[in-house]
Design a protein around this motif. Sequence first.
Motif, mmCIF file in Angstrom:
data_model
loop_
_atom_site.group_PDB
_atom_site.id
_atom_site.type_symbol
_atom_site.label_atom_id
_atom_site.label_comp_id
_atom_site.label_asym_id
_atom_site.label_seq_id
_atom_site.Cartn_x
_atom_site.Cartn_y
_atom_site.Cartn_z
ATOM 1 N N THR A 103 -4.076 2.028 -10.182
ATOM 2 C CA THR A 103 -4.324 2.549 -9.520
ATOM 3 C C THR A 103 -5.093 2.196 -7.785
ATOM 4 N N GLN A 125 0.647 -1.345 -0.004
ATOM 5 C CA GLN A 125 -0.052 -0.097 0.129
ATOM 6 C C GLN A 125 0.703 1.092 -0.035
ATOM 7 N N ARG A 126 1.843 1.323 0.261
ATOM 8 C CA ARG A 126 2.568 2.438 0.933
ATOM 9 C C ARG A 126 3.068 2.899 -0.853
ATOM 10 N N GLN A 155 -6.934 -3.683 -1.042
ATOM 11 C CA GLN A 155 -5.938 -3.457 0.247
ATOM 12 C C GLN A 155 -6.953 -3.238 1.772
ATOM 13 N N ALA A 201 0.057 6.722 -6.533
ATOM 14 C CA ALA A 201 -1.564 7.435 -6.319
ATOM 15 C C ALA A 201 -1.064 9.310 -6.390
ATOM 16 N N LEU A 202 0.260 10.111 -5.013
ATOM 17 C CA LEU A 202 0.742 10.903 -5.049
ATOM 18 C C LEU A 202 0.737 11.589 -6.585
ATOM 19 N N LEU A 213 1.064 4.229 -3.175
ATOM 20 C CA LEU A 213 0.275 5.620 -2.630
ATOM 21 C C LEU A 213 1.818 6.444 -2.686
ATOM 22 N N LEU A 218 -6.029 -0.254 -4.634
ATOM 23 C CA LEU A 218 -6.336 0.275 -3.226
ATOM 24 C C LEU A 218 -7.504 -0.015 -3.284
#
Length: 813
Positions: free
Chosen positions: A592, A549-550, A599, A557-558, A553, A596
């Motif tokens: 993405t 997950q990290r 998760q 994601a960012l 992101l 997510l």
Amino acid sequence: MTTDLLLLLLGAVAVALLTRRIAALERTVAALRSELRIAALDHEPSAADAEPLAAVAEPEPLADALPLVLAEPAPTLAERLEALVAGKLPIWTGGAALVVAGLFLVRYGIESGLIGPAVRVAFAALFSAALLAGSEATRRLAATRDDPRLAQVLSGAAIASAYGTLYVAAAQYHLIAPTAAFAATAAITGGALFLSLRHGAPTAVMALVGGFAAPLVAGVDAAGVTPLLGYLALLIAALFALAAARGWTWLAMAAVVAGFGWANLLVLLLGGSESTGVAAFVTALAIGATLALPRTGPLRTWLRALPLVAGLAQLLVLAPTLDFTPLAWAYHLTLAAAAVVLARRDAVLEGAALAAAVLVTVLLALAFSAATGPSPASQVAVVLATALIAGAGLRWSGLGPRWAAVALVGLAGPVLVAHLSRPSLLPTTTWSIVDLVLAAAAAWLSWRHRAAQGRDVGLVGGAAIAALLGGVALAAPVPLAAAPAMLVPALAILVWWGRQRDHPRLQALPAFVALAMLLLAGGPLLNLLGAAAAAIGGETLIYPYLPAQRRLLLSLALPLVAVAAALRFAPDSFGRWRPAVTLAGGVVAAATLYALAKQPLALATPSRFLALGFSERAAITFLFAGAGVLLARHAATKRLGHALVLVAFARALWFDLVLFTPLVVPQAVGSLPLLNAAVLLPALLALVARTLPGRGWRWTMLLSILLAVAAAVRQLTHGSLLTGPLSVAENWGYSAAFLLLAVVWLWRGLTDPGSGLRTAGLLLLTAVTLKVFLLDVAALGGVLRILSFLGLGLALIGIGWFYRRMVAVPPSR
């Protein structure tokens, strides 16, 4: 034998060059004579020159005047062939034969061993003197003074023989001390210059061919490479001086080609044992030729820069044999500095400065990619190359686009080569500081060119290199998973700078940052691709395939949020790449969001899949469908929204109805009637289809409603797990539910004629009727069959009566 053939070949080349040169001169003289005769015909005396008629002398006879004004007839092909074969070839072939004879005289003395070295050299020197005396005699004798070619041939042969004699005496036999040999070489060179000025181009050609062929007589490595290179350097310098004095550009170019040819021959024959001397010779030749060529006459632009570029390329070829020692880097950087300085003096050579910057960067890449690692000299060369190339480019970037390009190569090339290939040379923080300083210099270059328009290298290239160096500075200290997120500041700055300058090419630069983000996120994207392939193939537990997950992101994601913000708030960002960025961003965003969404439930075991598998898939399908509806409301993202809606329906069709249908694969859908995943999934998809225009989406909505009704009946009869046989109650439940649905569609179709529900209701009613008569009632007997037919008949009669009351249908006859 090879040397003999080479000498004969050189003689043939000399004859061919001289023949072409003389033919060109004769054509020029013939053209000048024709122009003079035409001018004589067109000349008319002025009135001031007129004399009284009585004083005018009688005109000359016509026969005497004709030779002055009439052009001679052009020679025929046979006459030209005769003039060439009988008049020109014998003389020049004889001259070449004399040169070869002199060379073979020395060679014969070497091979025979009948006479000592001193006598051999003395004979060769006497032969050269005899040829020279013969050339002067032919200039003075009455029988030969009218044909200058005889003196030219003999003087050229004398020069070639003298060069060969001196080389053998000094290099092979050491009969002359180095100082005396240098003085003798200078004397012969001066004599060659004098004779070429005296006799013209043919003598210069003979001197050129003989001078460069002389070392082949005794062997290339007879006395070592250093004396040979010194001899070649003096010979080339003499030819440059002669070419400058007479304006013979062809002679200077021939000397340059021959010099580089000798350098390559030495590398081929001797390998890397004498590379240092050859590199020094190449460096001096490139600089000297660049300085000398403009003094020999007008030249094409690319020819003026050719020696520098050829020298840099030659050093690039020599680089592996030089081992990147301090002396080797001294040659490389000296030639690069010469290219920069000469380009500043002469704008024609700016291309050579850019080539020097590129080739020095390539050399650094070779040095830093060596298995043993870069030498200390190579590490110092990075600093010197950056200071030299980047400093000169930044200082003179306002003079033209090539200087801006030189600055960009100097800022990014050397340091990035060192940083990316050997990051352990400096602490990570130190590398980042160096990269940020260079990024600031590139940003200053872009700001300096802020008023430029069009394809300005400083404005656009400076911004691009600043973003590159800044991104490397921020991404290098962090793990690879966080590297895409570190490019967000570069993306934001480029978007802002593009809006400030309103420059199309600046506005397109953020697209390349987005591409870099995509490439850096290649690992997570490959994981997602593998997970999708496994799911499509029927794998129920794909959670282990997904990235953490990290990492999702930071890697996806960012950066996606930053790209989406640029698309939303900067209408001109990404330039002509905007549609491609939008499409790629939508695809990556969908992947993405999918990852997510997987998760929270983390379905990694069969029991978890049994309990939550269908609910998770339904939630992800809702997510795709909802995002598609929201995006479809805006014109800019309408196509992307429709694509996401199609993905949602495709997921439901493939995974929930075909691959992992709960009728076959055990999965809990929920225990509440109507409010369970099996019913809500098609019901909500029907609402999504209702918001989209088009007949296809209308029929998709109706099919979804039909599936929702069927799922409700199945769940009422089986509970949370929909597997199991079909019961009689379930079968009649389908008939009753579909009949009720047909009535509702007919009623809604009557109130909204354009919706198509009336047609759908009639079709469903027909299907239910056939099902009951052919399937349901056939399975009953006795009183149940009677009651079934009775109820069905009354229901159909009631529906027909109601439909006739609501719609004016003419009775059938």
